[in-house]
Design a protein around this motif. Structure first.
Motif, PDB file in Angstrom:
ATOM      1  N   ALA A   1     -21.414 -21.835 -56.025  1.00  0.00           N
ATOM      2  CA  ALA A   1     -22.020 -20.946 -55.021  1.00  0.00           C
ATOM      3  C   ALA A   1     -22.430 -21.748 -53.787  1.00  0.00           C
ATOM      4  O   ALA A   1     -22.245 -21.305 -52.651  1.00  0.00           O
ATOM      5  N   GLY A   2     -22.977 -22.935 -54.002  1.00  0.00           N
ATOM      6  CA  GLY A   2     -23.341 -23.801 -52.874  1.00  0.00           C
ATOM      7  C   GLY A   2     -22.122 -24.198 -52.061  1.00  0.00           C
ATOM      8  O   GLY A   2     -22.164 -24.221 -50.826  1.00  0.00           O
TER       9      GLY A   2
ATOM     10  N   THR B   1     -29.678 -13.123 -45.174  1.00  0.00           N
ATOM     11  CA  THR B   1     -28.882 -12.677 -46.323  1.00  0.00           C
ATOM     12  C   THR B   1     -29.626 -11.594 -47.095  1.00  0.00           C
ATOM     13  O   THR B   1     -29.048 -10.581 -47.490  1.00  0.00           O
TER      14      THR B   1
ATOM     15  N   MET C   1     -30.883 -18.072 -42.273  1.00  0.00           N
ATOM     16  CA  MET C   1     -29.750 -17.464 -42.971  1.00  0.00           C
ATOM     17  C   MET C   1     -30.153 -16.968 -44.360  1.00  0.00           C
ATOM     18  O   MET C   1     -29.616 -15.974 -44.846  1.00  0.00           O
ATOM     19  N   GLY C   2     -31.095 -17.643 -44.991  1.00  0.00           N
ATOM     20  CA  GLY C   2     -31.594 -17.163 -46.273  1.00  0.00           C
ATOM     21  C   GLY C   2     -32.281 -15.822 -46.127  1.00  0.00           C
ATOM     22  O   GLY C   2     -32.053 -14.891 -46.913  1.00  0.00           O
TER      23      GLY C   2
ATOM     24  N   SER D   1     -18.550 -21.277 -45.751  1.00  0.00           N
ATOM     25  CA  SER D   1     -18.779 -20.209 -44.771  1.00  0.00           C
ATOM     26  C   SER D   1     -19.412 -20.774 -43.514  1.00  0.00           C
ATOM     27  O   SER D   1     -19.165 -20.296 -42.415  1.00  0.00           O
ATOM     28  N   TRP D   2     -20.225 -21.826 -43.664  1.00  0.00           N
ATOM     29  CA  TRP D   2     -20.842 -22.477 -42.496  1.00  0.00           C
ATOM     30  C   TRP D   2     -19.787 -23.231 -41.695  1.00  0.00           C
ATOM     31  O   TRP D   2     -19.780 -23.181 -40.478  1.00  0.00           O
TER      32      TRP D   2
ATOM     33  N   GLU E   1     -19.305 -22.506 -51.771  1.00  0.00           N
ATOM     34  CA  GLU E   1     -18.855 -21.327 -51.025  1.00  0.00           C
ATOM     35  C   GLU E   1     -19.711 -21.097 -49.786  1.00  0.00           C
ATOM     36  O   GLU E   1     -19.189 -20.792 -48.716  1.00  0.00           O
ATOM     37  N   GLN E   2     -21.017 -21.265 -49.940  1.00  0.00           N
ATOM     38  CA  GLN E   2     -21.916 -21.104 -48.788  1.00  0.00           C
ATOM     39  C   GLN E   2     -21.603 -22.155 -47.724  1.00  0.00           C
ATOM     40  O   GLN E   2     -21.558 -21.861 -46.539  1.00  0.00           O
ATOM     41  N   PHE E   3     -21.385 -23.395 -48.154  1.00  0.00           N
ATOM     42  CA  PHE E   3     -21.058 -24.476 -47.216  1.00  0.00           C
ATOM     43  C   PHE E   3     -19.773 -24.161 -46.448  1.00  0.00           C
ATOM     44  O   PHE E   3     -19.708 -24.347 -45.235  1.00  0.00           O
TER      45      PHE E   3
ATOM     46  N   PHE F   1     -30.888 -22.816 -42.114  1.00  0.00           N
ATOM     47  CA  PHE F   1     -30.927 -22.572 -43.550  1.00  0.00           C
ATOM     48  C   PHE F   1     -32.011 -21.553 -43.893  1.00  0.00           C
ATOM     49  O   PHE F   1     -31.807 -20.667 -44.700  1.00  0.00           O
TER      50      PHE F   1
END
Length: 172
Positions: free
Chosen positions: A17-18, A129, A125-126, A24-25, A20-22, A122
């Motif tokens: 998951a981390g 989301t 974006m948290g 997207s950034w 995938e998030q990276f 960070f």
């Protein structure tokens, strides 16, 4: 054995998951930040550094502009940590309050101008989301953060200036 397998799958799932998030950034926010930085630098270049400096010196005479417009311009144009250099336009007794106002604006600006302080993205974006999962607009969130941020930096700037004045008198 199933419990250990589930724990291992959950552990590696956290890193997936981390990742995938990276990604997207890397494909989303980084190009946006680079384009915004380029646009801001071009704007300063078109206006002229001297004109920007003269304008900043003029607005520092007024308390409201000193703790709203100047920190906003500093954060958007110079980003963190170069934004503190706008303090050179201020008298000694206003520098601490300017710093307080400017540092307090690092987070509220990120929704509209993510290039200004990438370290705060960070956090934003948290929150964004979570807002999106509720079906709400992050555009509204960004605008509200910005407006509340301006109000907060004005209050903090004025209060810090008054505290500085009291402490300066006590030390003399």
């Amino acid at each position: 054995m199933t419990v250990i397998s589930n724990i291992a799958n959950g552990f590696i799932g956290l890193f997936n998951a981390g990742g995938e998030q990276f990604m997207s950034w890397v494909t989303g926010i980084i190009p946006l930040v680079i384009c915004l930085m380029t646009a801001v630098n071009a704007l300063i270049g078109f206006i002229g550094v001297e004109r920007v400096e003269k304008f900043c010196q003029k607005i520092t005479k007024y308390t409201i502009l000193r703790y709203t417009l100047l920190p906003i311009m500093a954060v958007i144009f110079l980003t963190n940590p170069a934004m503190y250099t706008f303090g050179r336009f201020l008298k000694k007794e206003h520098k601490a309050a300017f710093y307080d106002a400017t540092v307090s604006f690092c987070h509220p600006v990120t929704g509209l101008f993510p290039h200004a302080n990438a370290g705060e993205l960070f956090v934003y974006m948290g929150i964004a989301t979570g807002i999106q999962k509720l079906g709400l607009s992050i555009g509204n969130l960004a605008v509200r953060y910005f407006i509340v941020g301006v109000i907060v930096i004005l209050i903090r700037g004025i209060l810090c200036e008054k505290i500085y004045a009291v402490l300066s008198k006590k030390s003399n």
